[in-house]
Design a protein around this motif. Structure first.
Motif, mmCIF file in Angstrom:
data_model
loop_
_atom_site.group_PDB
_atom_site.id
_atom_site.type_symbol
_atom_site.label_atom_id
_atom_site.label_comp_id
_atom_site.label_asym_id
_atom_site.label_seq_id
_atom_site.Cartn_x
_atom_site.Cartn_y
_atom_site.Cartn_z
ATOM 1 N N GLU A 439 12.036 -0.502 -12.987
ATOM 2 C CA GLU A 439 13.484 -0.267 -12.963
ATOM 3 C C GLU A 439 13.856 0.964 -13.796
ATOM 4 N N ASP A 440 13.122 1.160 -14.893
ATOM 5 C CA ASP A 440 13.443 2.292 -15.762
ATOM 6 C C ASP A 440 13.263 3.614 -15.033
ATOM 7 N N ASN A 441 12.151 3.723 -14.315
ATOM 8 C CA ASN A 441 11.839 5.006 -13.693
ATOM 9 C C ASN A 441 12.106 5.014 -12.199
ATOM 10 N N ASN A 442 12.627 3.851 -11.713
ATOM 11 C CA ASN A 442 13.021 3.789 -10.319
ATOM 12 C C ASN A 442 11.886 4.153 -9.362
ATOM 13 N N CYS A 443 10.744 3.548 -9.603
ATOM 14 C CA CYS A 443 9.615 3.832 -8.716
ATOM 15 C C CYS A 443 8.660 2.637 -8.722
ATOM 16 N N TRP A 444 7.736 2.628 -7.778
ATOM 17 C CA TRP A 444 6.720 1.587 -7.754
ATOM 18 C C TRP A 444 5.617 1.912 -8.744
ATOM 19 N N MET A 445 5.175 0.895 -9.443
ATOM 20 C CA MET A 445 4.054 1.061 -10.373
ATOM 21 C C MET A 445 2.903 0.177 -9.891
ATOM 22 N N ALA A 446 1.686 0.544 -10.260
ATOM 23 C CA ALA A 446 0.556 -0.332 -9.954
ATOM 24 C C ALA A 446 0.564 -1.464 -10.976
ATOM 25 N N MET A 447 0.594 -2.689 -10.502
ATOM 26 C CA MET A 447 0.646 -3.823 -11.417
ATOM 27 C C MET A 447 -0.671 -3.912 -12.198
ATOM 28 N N HIS A 448 -1.798 -3.761 -11.507
ATOM 29 C CA HIS A 448 -3.090 -3.775 -12.184
ATOM 30 C C HIS A 448 -3.423 -2.333 -12.583
ATOM 31 N N HIS A 449 -4.009 -1.567 -11.728
ATOM 32 C CA HIS A 449 -4.096 -0.118 -11.931
ATOM 33 C C HIS A 449 -4.334 0.555 -10.591
ATOM 34 N N PRO A 450 -4.132 1.862 -10.552
ATOM 35 C CA PRO A 450 -4.086 2.525 -9.242
ATOM 36 C C PRO A 450 -5.426 2.556 -8.509
ATOM 37 N N PHE A 451 -6.497 2.108 -9.162
ATOM 38 C CA PHE A 451 -7.808 2.121 -8.499
ATOM 39 C C PHE A 451 -8.098 0.802 -7.792
ATOM 40 N N THR A 452 -7.124 -0.090 -7.794
ATOM 41 C CA THR A 452 -7.334 -1.421 -7.237
ATOM 42 C C THR A 452 -7.257 -1.410 -5.715
ATOM 43 N N MET A 453 -8.161 -2.142 -5.097
ATOM 44 C CA MET A 453 -8.206 -2.243 -3.636
ATOM 45 C C MET A 453 -7.154 -3.243 -3.166
ATOM 46 N N PRO A 454 -6.351 -2.865 -2.168
ATOM 47 C CA PRO A 454 -5.445 -3.844 -1.572
ATOM 48 C C PRO A 454 -6.227 -4.754 -0.621
ATOM 49 N N GLU A 455 -5.693 -5.961 -0.392
ATOM 50 C CA GLU A 455 -6.288 -6.835 0.622
ATOM 51 C C GLU A 455 -6.222 -6.119 1.967
ATOM 52 N N ASP A 456 -7.281 -6.294 2.766
ATOM 53 C CA ASP A 456 -7.384 -5.549 4.025
ATOM 54 C C ASP A 456 -6.150 -5.731 4.910
ATOM 55 N N ASP A 457 -5.670 -6.998 4.995
ATOM 56 C CA ASP A 457 -4.662 -7.284 6.014
ATOM 57 C C ASP A 457 -3.252 -6.904 5.593
ATOM 58 N N CYS A 458 -3.090 -6.274 4.420
ATOM 59 C CA CYS A 458 -1.727 -5.897 4.072
ATOM 60 C C CYS A 458 -1.566 -4.390 3.881
ATOM 61 N N LEU A 459 -2.569 -3.657 4.321
ATOM 62 C CA LEU A 459 -2.448 -2.203 4.238
ATOM 63 C C LEU A 459 -1.290 -1.707 5.088
ATOM 64 N N GLN A 460 -0.990 -2.486 6.136
ATOM 65 C CA GLN A 460 0.107 -2.109 7.047
ATOM 66 C C GLN A 460 1.474 -2.023 6.335
ATOM 67 N N TYR A 461 1.613 -2.746 5.204
ATOM 68 C CA TYR A 461 2.909 -2.749 4.517
ATOM 69 C C TYR A 461 3.055 -1.620 3.499
ATOM 70 N N LEU A 462 2.019 -0.831 3.369
ATOM 71 C CA LEU A 462 1.981 0.153 2.293
ATOM 72 C C LEU A 462 3.249 1.005 2.259
ATOM 73 N N ASP A 463 3.682 1.476 3.410
ATOM 74 C CA ASP A 463 4.874 2.326 3.438
ATOM 75 C C ASP A 463 6.151 1.511 3.621
ATOM 76 N N SER A 464 6.066 0.499 4.494
ATOM 77 C CA SER A 464 7.294 -0.200 4.882
ATOM 78 C C SER A 464 7.759 -1.228 3.853
ATOM 79 N N ALA A 465 6.832 -1.970 3.255
ATOM 80 C CA ALA A 465 7.231 -3.042 2.341
ATOM 81 C C ALA A 465 6.195 -3.204 1.235
ATOM 82 N N PRO A 466 6.169 -2.242 0.327
ATOM 83 C CA PRO A 466 5.144 -2.253 -0.727
ATOM 84 C C PRO A 466 5.061 -3.581 -1.474
#
Lengths: 587, 587
Positions: A439-466
């Motif tokens: 909220e402070d910086n008005n952007c998405w942050m990596a909850m764990h860290h940016p090197f974390t692999m997303p689950e295969d079946d939710c890559l489709q939401y990357l742009d539409s519904a992070p």
């Protein structure tokens, strides 16, 4: 010390009739006229030295000069003791001394060197070398050593090799602030102390090292709390050719091994698991303490039509009305106590606290005028309440309701003394969201860290519904303390770029900060993942102490200074000139 | 990777008829038309994967797409190989693959991933994660791990406990320069990275921890050489209630254990010892390589009347004329070579180099016109020379003669290839001088460190003749490399003050730098001592490699930068403002 060598630690002297040479510090001197006893202490315990004036007047006279904390070496014969001291493990024997050496004298220490010394922590930290003589701290450091030893044993036996990664590395600020080190050879440039060996251990996997472990010192320039130190130690590991399940299993084996080795306790496996969503819903926390119940319950359905604006408003705005039930707590949770709790929840973002206190037959209820008696009993029944219970209710958006009730649950449990001692409740938190909204910086942050692999079946939401993107990340929680977090890492060049972009990094930032890491993925990176287990926190929970300072030999205090050596300290301008820096501000 | 789990490391696949799942990097692809072989590599070795186009055309086609460094997972059956590869430990078998997964692709790496890759080190360090895939570096890191493991095993078994000391400590500049860390909370003040945990480990003894060990990262901001890194690791230990002999014995046990565990070699104990004075006299070095002879011999007596001014002058000025004999070296040490050696010794402080080259019956001698043939033969006989030998002579003050001949001895031994491979010559250097004269600053310096205990019987010389004060200090030398140094420490408040004063420290300096340490001695300090063993150097010598970079995962180069991540690097002004510092000079 010429001619004498220690044969036994003090705590080991036990076999009657044998001779022994012991060394240690004087714990206590008792002079009974013609008999004199000295309790001599070392890391392992205490042994009673006995002197008899009639039999050995010279030795007795020497012993009479000894004061607390004098350093002695004594030779003698182990005899049965007349009055057995049942508080000492070898309290049935004493060493009848025939040779005594005073190795060093001691001034009266500024506080008593006893387990339960009554003195403020500041003084103890200033004289930390005296504080560390006390049995509880000696025990803590020995057990911390044993925990580290068990960790190495376990992971080495599982084909991990320990590799040391640099302490002076590139500053790649993510999350906490880096500690910086000015370079002399390259003026104007800086090294950073590692917040964790994350990048290096991933590169070790790219390097084919396969299974890496390191008990790694990590550094974060954050404001300190009781469970934070500027430097701390992580059991840091990384494995190639694995998925989440393999890492969890490996970690569970470790947990089992370390508790067995160090505490002689069997931790039942597999460890329980909760998804992040379920943990939040049931406990209002991503690191719930499951040693007690008092789970959060949703009563939105029962109150949605009750006419109490606070409730209906929250529900209509997409939020909820949720409650915890403090069983048979009406005696402790008086109206006055509930007022205090109300202040507390307001302090952490809630608008207020509704309650039902079922003391007498008719429950007293803060929103009684909005709900009829039937409705009230319907709610109480839904919550499985009995007379004597107290229901605490928060109505708001879920991102308020849940964490507020989570914190309230903890406070109430402590107040009611619901938390059992000596119990170890582990919990995996899985299926973590990849992103969290900053909220402070008005952007998405990596909850764990940016090197974390997303689950295969939710890559489709990357742009539409992070917010729907689930990470292959997991936390290990013990008694409400986050011990560890880990994940499977991205090993695909394009995907890593994409995730960095989703986090708002420009190409230039990616290149400057992580260029060498993403570049490495071009040359064949094996699938890999790992975790870091907080050694200090693990020790703290295993030992049942409240502060990291109790499991750290030379800790720093809240303002990041060390009281014993008075560090940090000013340095000569000359030294700064060599480094090409100047101080622009002083305290 | 779904559905398949690794069952074997590549190097472990050996049992004919069994099934195996392996993972790794493609080392090599050999396409023989209808047969295709892939050498798959992991940390443990290589296994040959076999594909047959006739039997499995689809699999074959997939295998055909594989390139070097692709990351694969393969399931198959172990079969006997038609043509045995004797260079591989499992070169008699192959895995006939029935399931192949390409886990990641790879670009062509910038250099060949082979043991003997021909490429400059700079490129290898830039792509260190690829360099580390090479077998020699994998072996080095694995063995370094084993050395550290053996160290912990040994010391833990001997009642040492590992205690972590702070990395962010007070700056107490002694010896090398500290790396500094600006404090954010206390602007204008700095932490320092430890040059060693010396002060903390001594305080742990005062704290009664009795036996301490730590594999401790140490930092020195010095200009780098091949055997220096800005950060390095020390097997750091300290023991209470001991004298020199106890520490030497403990260390010898460690040496024996680590060589046995890691190399399967028996190091005979006790290790040989030389006093500092004898080492200097015989080898011109305080860390002599005793794998070869060529000891320094004093020929002053034979030349004192020879009339050669250089010799007689040196002797009259209180110096000496000394020689080393290169046996049967006349062939290699030509006049031209001797000229080079002369340049070399001039570069390190000698005025020149005299020589006798006994090639033909009549020896050729650089000072022949000053000595008769009889005298020459007398000298040669005194030096036990035969025809074919070369004698190299330096005449000067002893503080020149000895170290110059010591260095010359090393250079000549390398030139003549006298140094046996695979031999490990340990040596204790004992009875070290306490003080050495610092010509630059015109004062006495502590040769070991100011906390070192002097031998009891030489305290009398403290004021009158500091050069006579012998320290309870010792070095451990292996093949001419200083592995370790240690000492018994001062534990007496008054004596420590006195030693600081002898080193020219004012009371204010003592108080500011070491106040908390000397204060600690007032409260009963047990006699103690210890040492620090250079882990990186030990690994380097045990592995027979020339550089610390070969036993360090992510080393820094000569100018203290890391080529892979391009560190150190510039940081934002904003970050420096927070720390209250500014850059005053840039590269």
């Amino acid at each position: 010390m010429k001619g004498l060598k220690r044969t036994h630690f003090c705590g080991e002297v036990s076999q009657i009739g044998t001779e022994a040479v012991v060394c240690g510090f004087v714990q206590k001197v008792r002079n009974l006229g013609t008999l004199l006893f000295i309790d001599l202490r070392d890391r392992t315990g205490v042994v009673q030295l006995a002197f008899n004036e009639t039999q050995q007047p010279e030795l007795f006279a020497k012993a009479e000069t000894c004061r607390g904390e004098y350093v002695l070496m004594a030779h003698g014969t182990v005899k049965e003791r007349e009055s057995i001291n049942h508080d000492m493990k070898n309290g049935n024997v004493e060493l009848v001394v025939d040779d005594l050496r005073i190795l060093n004298k001691a001034q009266t220490p500024p506080f008593e060197i006893t387990s339960d010394t009554k003195v403020n922590e500041e003084l103890r930290l200033k004289y930390r070398y005296l504080d560390l003589r006390r049995a509880p701290l000696q025990r803590n450091l020995v057990m911390r050593h044993q925990i580290a030893k068990a960790a190495r044993e376990y992971f080495y036996a599982n084909d991990f090799i320990e590799i040391e990664t640099p302490m002076m590395m590139k500053s790649t600020p993510e999350g906490a602030r880096d500690y910086l080190i000015p370079s002399r050879v390259h003026p104007g440039k800086f090294y950073a102390l590692p917040q964790s060996p994350q990048i290096y251990k991933q590169l070790l996997m790219v390097a084919g090292m396969d299974r890496y472990i390191q008990l790694a010192r990590c550094f974060r320039d954050e404001d300190l709390r009781a469970d934070r130190q500027p430097e701390f130690t992580q059991i840091d590991l990384e494995m190639s050719f694995v998925d989440v399940e393999d890492i969890l299993q490996m970690a569970e084996g470790f947990v089992h091994h370390v508790f067995q080795q160090v505490l002689g306790r069997e931790i039942p496996l597999p460890l329980p698991r909760l998804s992040y969503a379920e943990a939040m819903n049931r406990f209002g926390s991503d690191k719930p303490d499951t040693r007690y119940g008092m789970e959060i319950q949703d009563i939105s359905e029962y109150v949605k039509d009750c006419g109490f604006g606070v409730f209906t408003g929250a529900i209509e705005a997409g939020g909820s009305v949720r409650a915890i039930v403090a069983k048979q707590a009406a005696g402790t949770l008086t109206r006055k106590e509930i007022d205090k709790l109300t202040e507390m929840v307001k302090g952490i973002g809630a608008k207020g606290l509704a309650f039902i206190r079922w003391v007498e037959e008719k429950p007293s209820c803060s929103f009684g005028k909005f709900v009829g008696e039937d409705k009230l009993h319907e709610i109480l029944q839904a919550l499985d309440c009995q007379q004597g219970d107290v229901v605490l209710i928060v109505a708001d958006k879920n991102k308020v309701t849940l964490p507020v009730l989570g914190a309230l649950r903890q406070t109430v449990a402590r107040k009611l003394d619901l938390i059992p001692e000596g119990q170890f409740n582990f919990l995996w938190i899985t299926q973590m969201p990849f992103f969290e909204w900053d909220e402070d910086n008005n952007c998405w942050m990596a909850m764990h860290h940016p090197f974390t692999m997303p689950e295969d079946d939710c890559l489709q939401y990357l742009d539409s519904a992070p917010e729907k993107v689930i990470a292959k990340a997991f936390d290990l929680v013990l008694n409400g303390t986050e011990l560890s977090s880990g994940s499977i890492r991205i090993t695909n060049y394009e995907l890593q770029q994409k995730m960095f972009q989703a986090l708002g990094l420009t190409d230039e930032e990616i290149e400057a900060k992580f260029g060498f890491l993403v570049e490495a993925y071009r040359f064949g990176a094996p699938p890999h993942g790992g975790m870091g287990i907080g050694l200090d926190r693990l020790a703290m929970v295993m030992l049942g102490v409240d502060s990291l300072r109790d499991v750290t030999a030379f800790p720093k205090v809240q303002n990041a200074s060390e009281l014993m050596s008075a560090c940090p300290s000013a340095v000569d301008k000359e030294n700064l000139d060599i480094l090409g820096i100047a101080v622009t501000e002083t305290e």
